[in-house]
Write a protein that holds these residues in place. Sequence first.
Motif, PDB file in Angstrom:
ATOM      1  N   GLY A  82      33.648  31.321  25.672  1.00  0.00           N
ATOM      2  CA  GLY A  82      34.814  32.019  25.145  1.00  0.00           C
ATOM      3  C   GLY A  82      36.061  31.740  25.962  1.00  0.00           C
ATOM      4  N   ALA A  83      35.919  31.686  27.290  1.00  0.00           N
ATOM      5  CA  ALA A  83      37.061  31.365  28.151  1.00  0.00           C
ATOM      6  C   ALA A  83      37.541  29.940  27.917  1.00  0.00           C
ATOM      7  N   ILE A  84      36.623  29.041  27.595  1.00  0.00           N
ATOM      8  CA  ILE A  84      36.997  27.642  27.356  1.00  0.00           C
ATOM      9  C   ILE A  84      37.864  27.507  26.110  1.00  0.00           C
ATOM     10  N   VAL A  85      37.534  28.233  25.055  1.00  0.00           N
ATOM     11  CA  VAL A  85      38.259  28.071  23.791  1.00  0.00           C
ATOM     12  C   VAL A  85      39.396  29.076  23.635  1.00  0.00           C
TER      13      VAL A  85
ATOM     14  N   SER B 192      48.796  35.838  28.254  1.00  0.00           N
ATOM     15  CA  SER B 192      48.110  34.915  29.148  1.00  0.00           C
ATOM     16  C   SER B 192      46.925  35.540  29.866  1.00  0.00           C
ATOM     17  N   VAL B 193      46.942  36.853  30.015  1.00  0.00           N
ATOM     18  CA  VAL B 193      45.861  37.512  30.753  1.00  0.00           C
ATOM     19  C   VAL B 193      45.047  38.422  29.834  1.00  0.00           C
ATOM     20  N   LEU B 194      45.704  39.447  29.280  1.00  0.00           N
ATOM     21  CA  LEU B 194      44.965  40.420  28.473  1.00  0.00           C
ATOM     22  C   LEU B 194      44.340  39.780  27.237  1.00  0.00           C
ATOM     23  N   LEU B 195      45.126  38.945  26.535  1.00  0.00           N
ATOM     24  CA  LEU B 195      44.590  38.326  25.324  1.00  0.00           C
ATOM     25  C   LEU B 195      43.473  37.339  25.642  1.00  0.00           C
ATOM     26  N   VAL B 196      43.614  36.597  26.726  1.00  0.00           N
ATOM     27  CA  VAL B 196      42.550  35.653  27.113  1.00  0.00           C
ATOM     28  C   VAL B 196      41.268  36.408  27.443  1.00  0.00           C
ATOM     29  N   VAL B 197      41.392  37.491  28.195  1.00  0.00           N
ATOM     30  CA  VAL B 197      40.207  38.279  28.544  1.00  0.00           C
ATOM     31  C   VAL B 197      39.579  38.881  27.290  1.00  0.00           C
ATOM     32  N   ALA B 198      40.418  39.471  26.418  1.00  0.00           N
ATOM     33  CA  ALA B 198      39.890  40.072  25.184  1.00  0.00           C
ATOM     34  C   ALA B 198      39.223  39.021  24.303  1.00  0.00           C
TER      35      ALA B 198
ATOM     36  N   VAL C 208      45.551  28.030  39.744  1.00  0.00           N
ATOM     37  CA  VAL C 208      46.557  29.073  39.911  1.00  0.00           C
ATOM     38  C   VAL C 208      47.557  28.667  40.994  1.00  0.00           C
ATOM     39  N   ALA C 209      47.057  28.113  42.084  1.00  0.00           N
ATOM     40  CA  ALA C 209      47.935  27.675  43.167  1.00  0.00           C
ATOM     41  C   ALA C 209      48.884  26.581  42.690  1.00  0.00           C
ATOM     42  N   ALA C 210      48.392  25.638  41.883  1.00  0.00           N
ATOM     43  CA  ALA C 210      49.246  24.567  41.369  1.00  0.00           C
ATOM     44  C   ALA C 210      50.335  25.122  40.462  1.00  0.00           C
TER      45      ALA C 210
ATOM     46  N   ALA D 255      45.395  28.744  33.463  1.00  0.00           N
ATOM     47  CA  ALA D 255      44.860  29.171  34.752  1.00  0.00           C
ATOM     48  C   ALA D 255      43.967  30.401  34.595  1.00  0.00           C
ATOM     49  N   THR D 256      44.397  31.370  33.778  1.00  0.00           N
ATOM     50  CA  THR D 256      43.591  32.573  33.559  1.00  0.00           C
ATOM     51  C   THR D 256      42.234  32.235  32.972  1.00  0.00           C
ATOM     52  N   ALA D 257      42.239  31.389  31.945  1.00  0.00           N
ATOM     53  CA  ALA D 257      40.978  31.030  31.288  1.00  0.00           C
ATOM     54  C   ALA D 257      40.034  30.303  32.233  1.00  0.00           C
ATOM     55  N   LEU D 258      40.579  29.417  33.060  1.00  0.00           N
ATOM     56  CA  LEU D 258      39.714  28.655  33.951  1.00  0.00           C
ATOM     57  C   LEU D 258      39.196  29.508  35.103  1.00  0.00           C
ATOM     58  N   VAL D 259      39.995  30.480  35.558  1.00  0.00           N
ATOM     59  CA  VAL D 259      39.485  31.445  36.534  1.00  0.00           C
ATOM     60  C   VAL D 259      38.361  32.263  35.913  1.00  0.00           C
ATOM     61  N   LEU D 260      38.550  32.706  34.674  1.00  0.00           N
ATOM     62  CA  LEU D 260      37.525  33.482  33.982  1.00  0.00           C
ATOM     63  C   LEU D 260      36.278  32.641  33.735  1.00  0.00           C
ATOM     64  N   LEU D 261      36.467  31.347  33.427  1.00  0.00           N
ATOM     65  CA  LEU D 261      35.332  30.450  33.231  1.00  0.00           C
ATOM     66  C   LEU D 261      34.489  30.368  34.501  1.00  0.00           C
TER      67      LEU D 261
END
Length: 559
Positions: A119-122, A88-94, A232-234, A155-161
Amino acid sequence: MTELLVVGVIAVIAIAGAAVLGPRIGVAAPLVLVAVGVVASLLPFIPNAEIEPEWILAGVLPPLLYSSAVSMPSMNFRREFGAISGLSVLLVVASSLVLGLFFAWVVPGLGFWWGIALGAIVSPTDAVATSIVKQTSVSRRAISILDGESLLNDATALVLLRTAIVAAAASFSFWGALGDFAGAVVIGWFVGWLNVFVRSRVPSAAVNTALSFAVPFVAAVPTEHFGGSGLVAAVVAGLFTGIVGPRKLPPGHRLSDAQNWQTIELVLEGAVFLTMGLELATILRDVQEDHSGIGPALLIAVGALVLTVLVRTAYVVPLLFALSAAAKRGERMQDRFAEMHAGDRDAMSEVIREHRPGNRAPSERELDRFTTRVRRTLADIAYYTTAPLGWREGTAVVWAGMRGAVTVAAAQTLPTDTPERSLLVFVAFAVALLSLVVQGSTIGPLLRRIAAPVPDTAAKDTEERGRLLELMRTAAEQVPGTSEAGPRTREELEAADPAELRAWMGREKARRLAVLEAQRAAILDARDDGTFDAEVLESMLQNLDAEQIALELRGAPAR
């Protein structure tokens, strides 16, 4: 106004129809809705679909993520948290970094940060994959990992977006982004606690469910106001509610919540895919007019999809080796933990004293916590060793990583001044559509072809249910006997004094409710310890809830 109302009614009917028709024709319901949306966009009386990005970000995604978080099995989430958090975090960032470089290379003038934004969107996967995988014989561990990943990576992807969009404006701060994330976790946890605290004191199930509809927004809106991630809060609020809610909320409230939230989730996800189809014609026209044509844009989408699969494979393979090594380490330590668990409290106290400075004796509370940790560790070791993750499960985790509603929704949140916005939105839509078509149509046959023979677990399930029934019987015996012998036969009932009969029935009902409460507490303790299969526990908990609801509706004791 009337036209919009008619369109809304038709949309709800279409969403319900797709949910029923899709499984019957072997096509995922989202694909049916996209097709319906494309056809509808060609009709003259259907207005052009123009959705404000803020409506998607603030109105659609928080309840979707909250609902998924509440229904996530807490025991499986805890056990697979290492794999889930990595995916959810490392793979999304990579994935976002690799795709960002790719998009910046193939789209002239886009820039690195806008490439990362796309990239964060997809990058995030969609829960639609899990419903398909569950129809095969893939292990429950793989399904649990996919469930947790599709929840948290959104949540991770949308924070990164959002971070990439801010960075494109040259105002990015890593520590500021980390602080926003931590603040969102704190607010979400507090809202989750407040949610359970307030709703446990509301007697009406209808009012309780109405309050639950506000929870994701109560978590998201203030968090966004203070600069954090409302999504993230939700998610955190939903996780807290899912863990603590069964202990605090009455069965009728939770049943009402589950049924109504399933409806909300169905309508919101369906609306996203239906809107995708409605907007597709407009997006295609914009891409055709603003760029060299649809063909090059479609090639970019195909390349992006291939990259997501390759990056996912490169991450999952070493992940499986790491999980296998961890399981083997646990198996080697199993005998040691079993000895500690089999010993008395004095023996456990000695173990604690050996590993603390000054050889200080533990308190009763510390001893209880240590005993619980040993019991949970033993249950976790048994879980990992009896359900290993092999290449079949790895194939499932890789190929089931489909894109869907969140990708479609997040693409529409790109600011209107985004460079090449129509192209980026089309690429995101195309990646999601191709993923659902290619992976969604092949995941079932692929997994059925490579799946190992299904083991005969009837004896094991019978043994586990027997142990669980014994646990429930023990819990029931600990309830003080508040019932005396009462009338049983028809003649005794007719001869009994009405006032005495009503009093006895009230006492018997109170006793039955106390027994059910004690059994529920025992089941939830077993859930937290992980000593039983999650699905068996959930089934037994639903049976207890149904029995209590029936008892309360009858207003009389069950005899």
